[in-house]
Design an enzyme around this catalytic site. Sequence first.
Site, PDB file in Angstrom:
ATOM      1  N   ARG A  40      57.077   9.047 -57.650  1.00 19.75           N
ATOM      2  CA  ARG A  40      55.856   8.271 -57.322  1.00 19.75           C
ATOM      3  C   ARG A  40      54.384   9.353 -57.392  1.00 19.75           C
ATOM      4  NH1 ARG A  40      51.907   3.815 -56.799  1.00 19.75           N
ATOM      5  NH2 ARG A  40      49.587   4.133 -56.715  1.00 19.75           N
ATOM      6  N   HIS A  75      53.670   3.555 -65.858  1.00 22.25           N
ATOM      7  CA  HIS A  75      54.314   2.590 -64.578  1.00 22.25           C
ATOM      8  C   HIS A  75      54.744   0.909 -64.434  1.00 22.25           C
ATOM      9  CE1 HIS A  75      53.019   1.748 -60.564  1.00 22.25           C
ATOM     10  NE2 HIS A  75      51.766   1.598 -60.611  1.00 22.25           N
ATOM     11  N   GLN A 124      54.507  -1.635 -61.989  1.00 25.93           N
ATOM     12  CA  GLN A 124      54.096  -2.975 -62.010  1.00 25.93           C
ATOM     13  C   GLN A 124      54.005  -4.008 -63.192  1.00 25.93           C
ATOM     14  OE1 GLN A 124      50.914  -2.733 -59.893  1.00 25.93           O
ATOM     15  NE2 GLN A 124      50.596  -4.748 -60.988  1.00 25.93           N
ATOM     16  N   ASP A 181      42.041  -2.277 -64.029  1.00 25.11           N
ATOM     17  CA  ASP A 181      42.396  -1.136 -63.380  1.00 25.11           C
ATOM     18  C   ASP A 181      41.098  -0.464 -62.716  1.00 25.11           C
ATOM     19  OD1 ASP A 181      43.586   0.043 -61.902  1.00 25.11           O
ATOM     20  OD2 ASP A 181      44.731   1.071 -63.616  1.00 25.11           O
ATOM     21  N   CYS A 214      45.604  -4.199 -60.889  1.00 22.72           N
ATOM     22  CA  CYS A 214      47.035  -3.300 -60.598  1.00 22.72           C
ATOM     23  C   CYS A 214      46.448  -3.867 -59.014  1.00 22.72           C
ATOM     24  CB  CYS A 214      47.510  -2.895 -60.922  1.00 22.72           C
ATOM     25  SG  CYS A 214      46.233  -1.545 -61.604  1.00 22.72           S
ATOM     26  N   ARG A 221      55.287  -7.208 -56.766  1.00 24.14           N
ATOM     27  CA  ARG A 221      55.200  -6.084 -57.030  1.00 24.14           C
ATOM     28  C   ARG A 221      56.658  -5.797 -56.714  1.00 24.14           C
ATOM     29  NH1 ARG A 221      52.060  -2.034 -57.095  1.00 24.14           N
ATOM     30  NH2 ARG A 221      54.670  -0.795 -58.001  1.00 24.14           N
TER      31      ARG A 221
END
Length: 316
Positions: free
Chosen positions: A113, A140, A143, A235, A276, A304
Amino acid sequence: MRAEKFKTPFKGRSLLSWIDWEPEEILQILDYAFLVKKQSHKGEIHQRFLGKTIALIFEKRSTRTRSSFETAFGEEGGHPVFMSTQDIQLGGKETVQDTARVLGRMFSAIEFRGFKQEHVEMLAKYSGIPVINGLTDDFHPTQVLADIMTLKETFGKLKGLKWTFCGDGRNNVARSLMIISAKLGIDFAIFSPKELFPPKDIQDLCRPFAEKSGAKIQISDDISVVKGSDCLYTDVWVSMGEESLKNERIRLLEPYQVNKELMASTGKDSTIFMHCLPAVLGQEVTEDVFESPASKIWDEAENRKHTIKAIMLALI
């Protein structure tokens, strides 16, 4: 305590984005996610990662991604090892290639990440073990699989649905949603200022996927694009690493806030809201929408973990 084997045709592959995955393969991992969620809710205990290790490399802070990887791997009997930029020499005293070759000799898999997509690709190229992209500036993938799972849980299907991302259309989540939607035949729209439309290369990349699946992709700064949406998604307006642009982002994105008026603009009473996380209430979304019955964010956050466990089981 069960130690059942989890056999998949994906063992040894990496997940760097969904670009190189076929729709049927994505749906297969989604099926695994529903299976492991069911097992979790029934209280079943499995040890499918017994004797396995995973290196968790984090250049960026995390709540859901780190918690998902560590708990999912540990519950299955594996040993996750967390590594921040203060713990290892990645790209500093030691090249990414050299770090990859060392970790590949010691671990069963790597999660990364961080900032550069190039780095997660180099880890996959040089380590010789499965590498999972836990987030880069470009993509991502973990996600959006959780988002797809939440969408299917809510509506019982994927094809025939439409969802709209509201806000910064260039960001990693918007790009990844466009790719996975185009692959799976889900209509996808971006409601964004022209200055923040997704780059042309991503639009061009998604076009043949959408043509094959029948998905309709729309990108517009006109509010009419949200009409017919089964889900509005947003987001944060200021992504990690872009804090200096905060005032400009707020100025550009204020008209794209998800609020009651925007939810009503879909023309559907059944429209849900997804995010998210983390969220900045009063910016990209109002508190009344965030806390409303239409909000599926906590199911999405839980998913997740189940989707990440499914991905690890598939690849490792």
